[in-house]
Structure formats: C-alpha cells, structure tokens
Design a protein around this motif. Sequence first.
Motif, PDB file in Angstrom:
ATOM      1  N   CYS A  78       0.815  -1.214   0.000  1.00 36.29           N
ATOM      2  CA  CYS A  78       0.000   0.000   0.000  1.00 36.29           C
ATOM      3  C   CYS A  78       0.850   1.267   0.000  1.00 36.29           C
ATOM      4  O   CYS A  78       0.412   2.303  -0.512  1.00 36.29           O
ATOM      5  N   ILE A  79       2.020   1.201   0.574  1.00 37.44           N
ATOM      6  CA  ILE A  79       2.818   2.407   0.768  1.00 37.44           C
ATOM      7  C   ILE A  79       4.024   2.499  -0.156  1.00 37.44           C
ATOM      8  O   ILE A  79       4.310   3.559  -0.708  1.00 37.44           O
ATOM      9  N   LEU A  80       4.757   1.386  -0.361  1.00 39.48           N
ATOM     10  CA  LEU A  80       6.070   1.485  -0.982  1.00 39.48           C
ATOM     11  C   LEU A  80       6.064   1.830  -2.466  1.00 39.48           C
ATOM     12  O   LEU A  80       6.821   2.707  -2.889  1.00 39.48           O
ATOM     13  N   PRO A  81       5.274   1.176  -3.332  1.00 35.97           N
ATOM     14  CA  PRO A  81       5.321   1.544  -4.750  1.00 35.97           C
ATOM     15  C   PRO A  81       5.046   3.023  -4.999  1.00 35.97           C
ATOM     16  O   PRO A  81       5.743   3.676  -5.780  1.00 35.97           O
ATOM     17  N   ARG A  82       4.031   3.575  -4.324  1.00 41.02           N
ATOM     18  CA  ARG A  82       3.739   4.999  -4.470  1.00 41.02           C
ATOM     19  C   ARG A  82       4.894   5.854  -3.953  1.00 41.02           C
ATOM     20  O   ARG A  82       5.267   6.867  -4.547  1.00 41.02           O
ATOM     21  N   MET A  83       5.480   5.442  -2.825  1.00 45.88           N
ATOM     22  CA  MET A  83       6.589   6.190  -2.251  1.00 45.88           C
ATOM     23  C   MET A  83       7.799   6.201  -3.182  1.00 45.88           C
ATOM     24  O   MET A  83       8.452   7.229  -3.374  1.00 45.88           O
ATOM     25  N   LEU A  84       8.102   5.059  -3.781  1.00 43.78           N
ATOM     26  CA  LEU A  84       9.223   4.992  -4.716  1.00 43.78           C
ATOM     27  C   LEU A  84       8.943   5.824  -5.964  1.00 43.78           C
ATOM     28  O   LEU A  84       9.869   6.390  -6.568  1.00 43.78           O
ATOM     29  N   GLY A  85       7.678   5.908  -6.358  1.00 38.39           N
ATOM     30  CA  GLY A  85       7.319   6.776  -7.478  1.00 38.39           C
ATOM     31  C   GLY A  85       7.641   8.230  -7.187  1.00 38.39           C
ATOM     32  O   GLY A  85       8.070   8.981  -8.077  1.00 38.39           O
ATOM     33  N   ILE A  86       7.442   8.633  -5.930  1.00 39.36           N
ATOM     34  CA  ILE A  86       7.791   9.999  -5.526  1.00 39.36           C
ATOM     35  C   ILE A  86       9.303  10.180  -5.484  1.00 39.36           C
ATOM     36  O   ILE A  86       9.853  11.162  -6.004  1.00 39.36           O
ATOM     37  N   TRP A  88      11.823   8.399  -6.864  1.00 42.79           N
ATOM     38  CA  TRP A  88      12.631   8.109  -8.059  1.00 42.79           C
ATOM     39  C   TRP A  88      12.124   8.764  -9.336  1.00 42.79           C
ATOM     40  O   TRP A  88      12.909   9.104 -10.210  1.00 42.79           O
ATOM     41  N   PHE A  89      10.803   8.919  -9.456  1.00 34.34           N
ATOM     42  CA  PHE A  89      10.243   9.391 -10.721  1.00 34.34           C
ATOM     43  C   PHE A  89       9.447  10.685 -10.579  1.00 34.34           C
ATOM     44  O   PHE A  89       8.816  11.117 -11.539  1.00 34.34           O
ATOM     45  N   HIS A  90       9.458  11.273  -9.362  1.00 34.08           N
ATOM     46  CA  HIS A  90       8.778  12.547  -9.109  1.00 34.08           C
ATOM     47  C   HIS A  90       7.290  12.492  -9.469  1.00 34.08           C
ATOM     48  O   HIS A  90       6.713  13.469  -9.944  1.00 34.08           O
ATOM     49  N   LEU A  91       6.673  11.343  -9.209  1.00 34.58           N
ATOM     50  CA  LEU A  91       5.234  11.177  -9.434  1.00 34.58           C
ATOM     51  C   LEU A  91       4.507  11.588  -8.156  1.00 34.58           C
ATOM     52  O   LEU A  91       4.062  10.754  -7.366  1.00 34.58           O
ATOM     53  N   THR A  92       4.408  12.879  -7.949  1.00 35.56           N
ATOM     54  CA  THR A  92       3.927  13.403  -6.667  1.00 35.56           C
ATOM     55  C   THR A  92       2.414  13.571  -6.605  1.00 35.56           C
ATOM     56  O   THR A  92       1.858  13.660  -5.511  1.00 35.56           O
ATOM     57  N   GLU A  93       1.738  13.645  -7.744  1.00 33.59           N
ATOM     58  CA  GLU A  93       0.306  13.912  -7.742  1.00 33.59           C
ATOM     59  C   GLU A  93      -0.490  12.632  -7.489  1.00 33.59           C
ATOM     60  O   GLU A  93      -0.149  11.560  -7.992  1.00 33.59           O
ATOM     61  N   ILE A  94      -1.542  12.778  -6.697  1.00 35.03           N
ATOM     62  CA  ILE A  94      -2.448  11.671  -6.406  1.00 35.03           C
ATOM     63  C   ILE A  94      -3.855  12.234  -6.288  1.00 35.03           C
ATOM     64  O   ILE A  94      -4.051  13.326  -5.727  1.00 35.03           O
ATOM     65  N   SER A  95      -4.826  11.557  -6.830  1.00 38.46           N
ATOM     66  CA  SER A  95      -6.199  12.054  -6.734  1.00 38.46           C
ATOM     67  C   SER A  95      -6.668  12.010  -5.282  1.00 38.46           C
ATOM     68  O   SER A  95      -6.187  11.210  -4.474  1.00 38.46           O
ATOM     69  N   PHE A  96      -7.603  12.902  -4.958  1.00 35.50           N
ATOM     70  CA  PHE A  96      -8.098  13.004  -3.587  1.00 35.50           C
ATOM     71  C   PHE A  96      -8.694  11.679  -3.115  1.00 35.50           C
ATOM     72  O   PHE A  96      -8.413  11.211  -2.009  1.00 35.50           O
ATOM     73  N   ASP A  97      -9.504  11.053  -3.965  1.00 39.01           N
ATOM     74  CA  ASP A  97     -10.139   9.782  -3.593  1.00 39.01           C
ATOM     75  C   ASP A  97      -9.111   8.664  -3.456  1.00 39.01           C
ATOM     76  O   ASP A  97      -9.220   7.814  -2.561  1.00 39.01           O
ATOM     77  N   ALA A  98      -8.097   8.653  -4.341  1.00 39.91           N
ATOM     78  CA  ALA A  98      -7.051   7.633  -4.240  1.00 39.91           C
ATOM     79  C   ALA A  98      -6.249   7.822  -2.957  1.00 39.91           C
ATOM     80  O   ALA A  98      -5.812   6.844  -2.333  1.00 39.91           O
TER      81      ALA A  98
END
Length: 318
Positions: A78-86, A88-98
């Motif tokens: 639940c936490i790590l893939p999104r965290m690594l996206g931030i 390593w790949f600067h994928l900082t945006e996430i929808s409010f519902d997500a």
Amino acid sequence: MLRPNGSVFTPSVLTLIGIPGLESVQCWIGIPFCFMYLMAVIGNTLILVIIKYENSLHSPMYIFLAMLGATDIALSTCILPRMLGIFWFHLTEISFDACLLQMWLIHSFQATESGVLLAMALDRYVAICNPLRHASIFSQKLLTHIGIGVVLRAIVLVAPCIVLIKYRLKFYRTTVISHSYCEHMAIVKLATEDIRINKILGLFVAFTILGFDISFITLSYFQIFVTVFQLPQKEARLKAFNTCIAHICVFLQFYLLGFFSFFTHRFGSHIPPYVHILLSSLYLLVPPFLNPIVYGVKTKQIRDRVLKMIFSKRHPDH
C-alpha cells in the motif's frame, strides 16, 4: 457557508512531496526502502507457500502466521510503490479519492495486523496454560471467525475517519501534503475547518485498537510466564519459552515502533519533520521486513523447510 480566503474547495488532486528537507537525497533513501520491501514480499510469500503445502504446519499457530504474512505483504504494498514513485520518478500527484483509499488501506491493515498479533498471543496462552483444550478451543470454525473478525473490526473502526474527511472537511488551505504517503493527520491538517473531531476520532481509533490489543497481549504473556516458571522440569520450561520467543520479538518490534512514531509525531514538535516521516515510514516497512526473518530463524519447522528447499535445488536427484 463562506469560503476562507485562499482555500481550495474539495481538491480533486493532492501533491505528496515525500520527505520535506531531504528532497535532494530521496532517491538514495528509496534504495534501502526498496530492498526492505522486496525482502518483505519475498520472505512473507515464502512463508505463505511453506505453510500452504506443508501439512504439518496446518495448525492454528501457523495459520495465524500466514494471516500475518498476508497482511504484511498488503501493508507494505500500500505504501512502498507509491513512495518509490515519488522518490525516483517525481510522481507526486495523487487524486483526492485515491489518497483517501490509500489512507484507509494503510490504517486498516495496521489494525488487522494488531488483531492478528492478539490472536497469536491468545493461541500461545491456551497452548501453554491449557494445552488439553487447545485443539477443541481453536477449531477451524473459530479460526475463520477470528480472521473475519479482525478484518471487519479494522474496516469498521477506520471507515468513520475517511467519511469525516470526505464529507465534513470541504475547504483546504493547500493541496500539498508534507508526507511520503497519505496519513490521517497529514491530510486533516490541510483543512481550514475545525479539525478537533477528526483528531479525537483518530486518537479514539488508535487507543481502541492498540490499547485493547496491547492490554490483552500483555495479560496473556504474563499468564504464560507464570505458567512456564511453574513447570517442574527445566527442559519443559525451555521448550515452552522457545515457542514464544519469535512471537515476543514480533510484538515488540510492531508496538514499540508504533508508539515511538506515534508520540514523536504528536508531542515532538521540536523534532524536524523529516524525522517524523522517516519514523512513520519505517514503522510500516520494518515489521513486514523483519517478521519472516524472525520466524524463519526461530521457528524450527519453517527453518528446516527453507533449508530443505535450498539444498534440494543445489543437489537435485539424478
């Protein structure tokens, strides 16, 4: 209702900045985090496979261990893939519902893990203090009810926090979350409305789950130690104590890390924010990483099965 100046009405997208103050080294922090995640997934999956296919391990203790392993895989995922996206790949945006979904999953799996640890403590209590009734008490039906119960408890207790954020908090000062994942208070503190009820509800859920579970786990192990030390034979005492060592290590690492993160987050106002975030991230990653190692080392049946698998591959039959 008047809209506060500069506020955003129910944002559709939020921004997770990762670890504030350590943005320049986040890519390096992601390396040990990724290693812990991979080891957690591999180790817990290995335990699940061993328990599934080893008939001698289809006992309550190992079924609860399988529940713990499955929860650890889900929690860290639940936490790590999104965290690594931030990182390593600067994928900082996430929808409010997500973001709300991630928050609900993380806190629900934390509560589920705590419930499984309580069930494991009660299993050891009955096995050591009342061994003749263990098989009749921990029947397959009871194990099913316990599994469903700990999951439903987590879902029901965490859900009101999500509902309050979704439908009560409408205006937000900013859409930037100073965190590496969607944590309850990190989201609540963005709102311009009165957030006391959300803080109180979050504390109520935490103390209801952790306070209840820790109290009964402590009581169970107190009774276990009293029973063990009353055994007449030294060998019997050592055998009984050895069956509990792995469980005790897992309990301590989960709850001590949790309390340390909880109190530094709420009362350590002088501590830099990146320390809070690192501690809360490690609290979610370290137990899933260490649990299979602890059980692999301290549980003979699992250790022997792993060694058998390794050496059978090195020396296949001809």
